[in-house]
Design an enzyme around this catalytic site. Structure first.
Site, short mmCIF file in Angstrom:
data_model
loop_
_atom_site.label_atom_id
_atom_site.label_comp_id
_atom_site.label_asym_id
_atom_site.label_seq_id
_atom_site.Cartn_x
_atom_site.Cartn_y
_atom_site.Cartn_z
N ASP A 17 0.76 -1.48 0.41
CA ASP A 17 -0.27 0.30 0.54
C ASP A 17 1.42 1.16 -0.20
O ASP A 17 2.48 1.36 0.40
CB ASP A 17 -0.72 -0.13 1.40
CG ASP A 17 -2.14 1.08 1.58
OD1 ASP A 17 -1.60 1.80 0.21
OD2 ASP A 17 -2.57 1.13 2.39
N GLY A 18 0.55 1.91 -0.56
CA GLY A 18 1.02 3.90 -0.70
C GLY A 18 1.74 4.24 -1.76
O GLY A 18 2.38 5.24 -1.97
N ASN A 19 1.11 3.52 -3.21
CA ASN A 19 1.75 3.50 -4.09
C ASN A 19 0.88 4.94 -4.58
O ASN A 19 2.17 5.97 -5.45
CB ASN A 19 0.73 3.00 -5.20
CG ASN A 19 1.94 1.93 -5.31
OD1 ASN A 19 2.72 0.93 -4.10
ND2 ASN A 19 1.04 -0.11 -5.89
N TRP A 22 2.88 7.91 -2.84
CA TRP A 22 3.89 8.37 -3.30
C TRP A 22 3.77 9.22 -4.29
O TRP A 22 4.77 9.75 -4.36
CB TRP A 22 4.84 6.89 -3.29
CG TRP A 22 6.71 7.23 -3.99
CD1 TRP A 22 6.96 6.59 -3.19
CD2 TRP A 22 6.25 7.24 -5.36
NE1 TRP A 22 8.52 7.34 -3.65
CE2 TRP A 22 7.92 7.16 -5.16
CE3 TRP A 22 6.28 6.83 -5.96
CZ2 TRP A 22 8.88 7.18 -6.32
CZ3 TRP A 22 6.94 7.67 -7.38
CH2 TRP A 22 8.05 7.22 -7.50
N HIS A 34 2.33 3.04 -8.75
CA HIS A 34 2.41 0.89 -9.67
C HIS A 34 3.43 1.25 -10.03
O HIS A 34 3.99 0.21 -9.82
CB HIS A 34 0.83 0.95 -10.08
CG HIS A 34 -0.45 1.38 -9.48
ND1 HIS A 34 -0.12 1.42 -8.34
CD2 HIS A 34 -1.48 2.10 -10.05
CE1 HIS A 34 -1.31 1.74 -7.44
NE2 HIS A 34 -2.36 2.21 -8.12
N SER A 62 -7.41 -6.09 -5.70
CA SER A 62 -8.50 -6.46 -4.93
C SER A 62 -9.60 -6.76 -5.58
O SER A 62 -10.26 -6.06 -6.80
CB SER A 62 -8.39 -6.25 -3.83
OG SER A 62 -8.91 -4.80 -3.87
N GLU A 64 -12.33 -5.32 -5.29
CA GLU A 64 -12.93 -4.34 -5.21
C GLU A 64 -11.81 -2.53 -5.13
O GLU A 64 -12.66 -1.54 -5.81
CB GLU A 64 -12.77 -3.51 -2.99
CG GLU A 64 -13.36 -4.12 -2.04
CD GLU A 64 -13.31 -5.77 -2.19
OE1 GLU A 64 -11.72 -6.19 -2.08
OE2 GLU A 64 -14.07 -7.09 -1.80
N ARG A 68 -12.07 1.34 -8.66
CA ARG A 68 -11.35 2.58 -9.35
C ARG A 68 -11.52 3.62 -10.51
O ARG A 68 -12.27 2.46 -10.94
CB ARG A 68 -9.86 2.82 -9.28
CG ARG A 68 -9.45 2.27 -7.44
CD ARG A 68 -7.72 2.12 -7.29
NE ARG A 68 -7.46 1.67 -5.62
CZ ARG A 68 -6.07 2.14 -4.93
NH1 ARG A 68 -5.41 2.56 -6.02
NH2 ARG A 68 -6.34 1.41 -4.20
N LEU A 128 11.47 -20.14 -4.66
CA LEU A 128 11.23 -19.35 -4.62
C LEU A 128 9.16 -19.30 -5.22
O LEU A 128 9.25 -18.97 -6.10
CB LEU A 128 11.14 -17.59 -3.92
CG LEU A 128 10.00 -17.33 -3.39
CD1 LEU A 128 10.66 -15.82 -2.14
CD2 LEU A 128 9.77 -15.62 -4.09
N ARG A 178 1.76 -5.04 5.89
CA ARG A 178 0.98 -4.36 4.94
C ARG A 178 1.58 -2.04 5.17
O ARG A 178 2.17 -2.50 6.33
CB ARG A 178 0.12 -3.96 5.99
CG ARG A 178 -1.22 -2.25 4.96
CD ARG A 178 -2.05 -2.22 5.06
NE ARG A 178 -3.05 -1.34 4.48
CZ ARG A 178 -4.02 -1.88 3.83
NH1 ARG A 178 -4.98 -2.68 4.46
NH2 ARG A 178 -4.68 -0.61 2.96
#
Ligand code: FPP
Length: 242
Positions: A17-19, A22, A34, A62, A64, A68, A128, A178
């Protein structure tokens, strides 16, 4: 301060979160945040491999996020397709096995094909597992698992439901991080988070560097995972409880 290998979480999940903030701070469009987020995700994947993390699950889009603005939604779809075509070879070299988790029917054929290709091309990699949650919601996951059991006429139990979650193959996250300062799960891995350790960072995702990752891993290493038991009942060190 290095963390002992046995105290490194096997499975880390991140709400990146926070793109948007920023980007706004730099008078840039949100989509620039993003794009920078993808760069940070690439670095984080490498850092996790180096630290011995086996599974990294990230929340990229998400259920949701369709709410946007349309240009941000299409921008995120484009970023995904472009990042996959650009980074696939490097991810293959680094031994990363990509998997996408979420509802695919509502995605365009182009996006769906790009997910399938990335999964196919990296299927044999073992360093991974990178689970990208895309058009994912924790409630959707529980419902699709219950529907699969109901359709097969099978009983719904904690075990059978867990076996049908989208993350069944990788197990529950040990640590959920988060970034961006908010303290909520936002419909991420709701069932799987039952016994995850939670770590909230004020760092915006595009600024989440190795030191920030190490801060989260160090915090995790100090936690005592009791799974409902008392401290006295736990065998040996704080991270050997089952
Ligand atoms: C939340 O920040 C972030 C997202 C909704 C998208 C996360 C996507 C990436 C990091 C890019 C990597 C993804 C792919 C496609 C592999 P926000 O936009 O809600 O930030 P804000 O809270 O500052 O507005």
């Amino acid at each position: 301060m290095a963390v002992a290998p046995e105290s490194v979480p096997r499975h880390i999940a991140i709400v990146m979160d926070g793109n948007g903030r920023w980007a706004s701070k730099r008078f840039l469009p949100r989509i620039a945040g993003h794009k920078q987020g993808v760069e940070v995700l690439k670095r984080t994947v490498r850092a996790c491999v180096l630290r011995g993390v086996q599974v990294l699950t990230v929340f990229a889009f998400s259920s949701e996020n369709w709410k946007r603005p349309a240009d941000e939604v299409s921008g995120l779809m484009e970023i995904l397709v472009v990042a996959l075509s650009r980074e696939l070879n490097q991810l293959k070299k680094e031994g990363v096995h990509l998997q996408f988790i979420g509802e695919r029917e509502s995605l365009s054929e182009r996006v769906r094909n790009s997910l399938l290709e990335a999964e196919r091309e990296t299927a044999d990699n073992r360093k991974l597992i990178l689970n990208v949650c895309f058009n994912y919601g924790g409630r959707w996951d529980v419902v699709q698992a219950a529907q699969a059991l109901a359709a097969a006429g099978l009983p719904i139990t904690e075990e059978s439901l867990a076996r049908n979650l989208a993350t069944a193959a990788v197990g529950d996250p040990d640590l959920i991080v988060r970034t961006g300062g908010e303290m909520r799960l936002s419909n991420f891995l709701l069932w799987q988070a039952a016994y995850s350790e939670l770590y909230f960072s004020h760092v915006l995702w595009p600024e989440f560097d190795d030191a920030a990752l190490d801060g989260a891993i160090q915090a995790y290493a100090t936690r005592e995972r009791r799974y409902g038991m008392t401290s006295q009942q736990l065998p040996g060190t704080s991270h050997t409880a089952t």
